[in-house]
Write an enzyme that holds these catalytic residues in place. Structure first.
Site, PDB file in Angstrom:
ATOM      1  CB  ALA A  10      -0.955  -0.011   1.190  1.00  0.00           C
ATOM      2  CD1 TRP A  13       4.396   0.200  -8.801  1.00  0.00           C
ATOM      3  CD2 TRP A  13       3.005   1.720  -9.636  1.00  0.00           C
ATOM      4  NE1 TRP A  13       4.143  -0.139 -10.113  1.00  0.00           N
ATOM      5  CE2 TRP A  13       3.286   0.789 -10.654  1.00  0.00           C
ATOM      6  CE3 TRP A  13       2.144   2.782  -9.932  1.00  0.00           C
ATOM      7  CZ2 TRP A  13       2.747   0.868 -11.934  1.00  0.00           C
ATOM      8  CZ3 TRP A  13       1.589   2.862 -11.213  1.00  0.00           C
ATOM      9  CH2 TRP A  13       1.895   1.920 -12.201  1.00  0.00           C
ATOM     10  CE  LYS A 184      12.814   2.639 -13.519  1.00  0.00           C
ATOM     11  NZ  LYS A 184      12.163   3.561 -12.563  1.00  0.00           N
ATOM     12  CG  ASN A 249      15.656   5.679  -8.345  1.00  0.00           C
ATOM     13  OD1 ASN A 249      16.488   5.049  -7.717  1.00  0.00           O
ATOM     14  ND2 ASN A 249      14.408   5.246  -8.506  1.00  0.00           N
TER      15      ASN A 249
END
EC number: 1.1.1.94
Length: 323
Positions: A10, A13, A184, A249
Site C-alpha cells: 500500500a 504505486w 534505469k 531516484n
C-alpha cells in the site's frame, strides 16, 4: 463486473494500481502489512502518506489480512519494495500467479522473477514502464508493459488494468522488461547528480542517450531482446525516471550532489541498492557499465559526484556506433 485483483503493498504505486484496477471496472483489494495503516486507509479513503490527493474508489477494499486479500484470486500484483519481495512471496499460496512490480533485484543480485520460480510459483509476470504513481493514480494518460512467458497470465493482467487512461501492452521478454526497470533507476541517479551539480540539459541528454546504450548492452548480455531497451520499459521508463519531478531516484541523485540525505521521507530509492549489485556483477563478469560504476562508487562514498562525472567525461574517445 471486471476481475478481482489483490494489490499487495500500500505504498504510492500499490495504491495507484488498486485505483487503476477499479478504473478498469474491476475490484481491487489493497493489502497493507500494518493493521493500523490499513484501518486508516479504509476509514479515510486516501493514502495521505504515500499518494495524497487520490481518493480510493468504492471498488477498492483495504485489509491487513493477507489470506483475505488473496482468497479466491487468480493472480496478485506484488507491489512491495524489492527487499521485501522474498518475505512476502514466502507467505503466498503457490497456486497464485504473481506479478512483480518492484524495480529492483533480489538479495543476491538475481532477478525477482527467478526467485519467484525458485520458491515454487509456476506463473510469474513482471510489470514495468514509465508509470509515476502520482500520475497513474490521478488518471493521467499512461502506458505500461506486462511481460511473462505465460501468455494467458499476461493477458489477464492486461485486462485487469487497461482503461481509457492506461494503455497496457504484453510482452514475452520477461528478462528485458524486468532488467530495464532495474537499470534505469541507476541512470536516473546519475541524471539527478547532474541536476544537483547544475550541469545543464546537454549533459542530461548525453547521459540518457549513453545510458540507454549501456542498458541495451546489459539487457542483451542477459538474454533479453534488444528492442525491449527501446520500448516502454526501457527508453520510456528511463526518460520518465531521469527527468521527472516525481522520480525518487532522480531526486536522490540531486540530493547526493548537494550533500543531502538521498532518501528523505523514508521512501525506498531502489537505485541506491541496485547500483552496487550491478557493479559487482559487471566486475565479476568483465562487462563495461561505466555509468553504473560511477554511480555505485559515488553512492558508496568512495567517489564524490564531481569525480563520478569526471570518470565519464575522461573516458577514451571512440566511435559512437561500433562496428
Amino acid at each position: 463486473m471486471g476481475l478481482s485483483v489483490p494489490v499487495l503493498g500500500a505504498g504510492g504505486w500499490g495504491t495507484a494500481l488498486a485505483v487503476a484496477v477499479a478504473r478498469a471496472g474491476g475490484q481491487a483489494t489493497l493489502w497493507a502489512r500494518r493493521p493500523d495503516f490499513a484501518a486508516r486507509l479504509a476509514e479515510v479513503r486516501e493514502n495521505r502518506e504515500y499518494l495524497p490527493g487520490v481518493t480510493l474508489p468504492d471498488a477498492v477494499g483495504v485489509t491487513s489480512d493477507l489470506g483475505e486479500a488473496v482468497d479466491g484470486a487468480d493472480f496478485a500484483l506484488v507491489v512491495v519494495p524489492s527487499v521485501g519481495v522474498p518475505e512476502l512471496l514466502a507467505e503466498l499460496p503457490r497456486r497464485l500467479g504473481v506479478v512483480l512490480c518492484a524495480k529492483g533485484l533480489g538479495p543476491d543480485g538475481g532477478r525477482l522473477t527467478d526467485l519467484a520460480r525458485e520458491l515454487g510459483f509456476g506463473r510469474v509476470a513482471v510489470l514495468s514502464g514509465p508509470n509515476h504513481a502520482e500520475e497513474v493514480g490521478r488518471g493521467l494518460p499512461a502506458a505500461t508493459v506486462v511481460a511473462s512467458a505465460d501468455v494467458d497470465l499476461a493477458r489477464a493482467v492486461q485486462a485487469s488494468l487497461v482503461s481509457p487512461t492506461l494503455r497496457v501492452y504484453t510482452s514475452r521478454d520477461e528478462v528485458g522488461v524486468e532488467l530495464g526497470g532495474v537499470l534505469k533507476n541507476v541512470i536516473a541517479l546519475a541524471a539527478g547528480m547532474g541536476d544537483g551539480l547544475r550541469l545543464g540539459d546537454n549533459a542530461k541528454a548525453a547521459l540518457i542517450t549513453r545510458g540507454l546504450r549501456e542498458m541495451s548492452r546489459y539487457l542483451v548480455s542477459q538474454g533479453a531482446h534488444e528492442d525491449t531497451a527501446y520500448g516502454l520499459s526501457g527508453l520510456g521508463d528511463l526518460v520518465a525516471t531521469a527527468t521527472s519531478r516525481h522520480s525518487r531516484n532522480r531526486a536522490a541523485g540531486e540530493a547526493i550532489a548537494q550533500g543531502e540525505n538521498p532518501a528523505q521521507g523514508g521512501k525506498v530509492v531502489e537505485g541506491l541498492r541496485t547500483a552496487g549489485l550491478l557493479e559487482a556483477w559487471a566486475t565479476a563478469h568483465g562487462h563495461d557499465l561505466p555509468i553504473v560504476r560511477a554511480v555505485a562508487r559515488v553512492t558508496s562514498g568512495e567517489w564524490s559526484p564531481d569525480v563520478g562525472i569526471a570518470s565519464l567525461m575522461e573516458r577514451d574517445a571512440k566511435p559512437e556506433i561500433e562496428g
